[in-house]
Enzyme design. Structure first.
Site, short mmCIF file in Angstrom:
data_model
loop_
_atom_site.label_atom_id
_atom_site.label_comp_id
_atom_site.label_asym_id
_atom_site.label_seq_id
_atom_site.Cartn_x
_atom_site.Cartn_y
_atom_site.Cartn_z
N TYR A 130 97.40 63.35 31.74
CA TYR A 130 96.08 63.87 32.15
C TYR A 130 96.07 65.39 32.31
CZ TYR A 130 94.07 59.20 32.75
OH TYR A 130 93.57 57.93 32.52
N HIS A 165 92.07 53.02 29.43
CA HIS A 165 92.12 54.34 28.80
C HIS A 165 92.27 54.14 27.30
CE1 HIS A 165 93.45 58.37 27.67
NE2 HIS A 165 94.33 57.75 26.90
#
Ligand code: IDP
Ligand code: MG
Length: 150
Positions: free
Chosen positions: A49, A115
């Site tokens: 991330y 995700h």
């Protein structure tokens, strides 16, 4: 043929949704080439991330993603990245269209179950982060000719 990295996030594992989510990708015709149940380390979460480092939700996101096991998967198929993104739906469950994974299974924003890589470049980077080359399988499937016509 394109590859994409999918994560069934901690909420999907905790809510026992992995089988149902996997079925959707199999039904669609994407080929499973990698899969493992794993715990994401804070270091891996930070790498994964990296683009969101400065965002206000970043700390909570890393805490969430490292809080319990996830299932990491690599799917292969024609336009796999954008096909998987469409199947996931918009980021927030309350906003995502019915018929999508996020739209059908959740209503939260942070706890959004899944995700998926957002471009071929991110997919290459993310597959590399989560899988060693020998953990990915190359194999043919009998209906391939009917699923990918390019
Ligand atoms: P995406 O997962 O649909 O690609 P991104 O904008 O890349 O969405 O955000 C990554 C993840 O960060 C989201 O899936 C979600 O878990 C979390 N997130 C994004 N925006 C917010 C927010 O405003 N509040 C809380 N969590 C957020
Ligand atoms: Mg994203």
């Amino acid at each position: 043929m394109e590859r994409t990295l999918i994560l069934f996030k901690p909420d999907a594992v905790q809510r026992r949704l992995c089988g149902r989510l996997l079925s959707r990708f199999e039904d669609k015709g994407l080929k499973l080439v990698g899969m493992k149940l794993m715990r994401i380390s804070p270091e891996l979460a930070a790498q994964h991330y990296e683009a969101h480092k400065e965002r206000p939700f970043y700390k909570g996101l890393v805490e969430f993603m490292t809080s319990a096991p996830v299932v990491a998967l690599v799917f292969e198929g024609s336009r796999a990245v954008s096909v998987a993104r469409k199947m996931m739906g918009a980021t927030f469950g309350f906003d995502a269209e019915s018929g999508t994974i996020r739209g059908d299974f959740g209503i939260s924003n942070q706890f959004n179950l899944i995700h998926g890589s957002d471009s071929a470049e991110s997919a290459a980077r993310e597959v590399d982060l989560f899988f060693k080359p020998e953990e990915l399988q190359e194999y043919g499937v009998c209906d391939e000719a009917w699923l990918a016509d390019e």
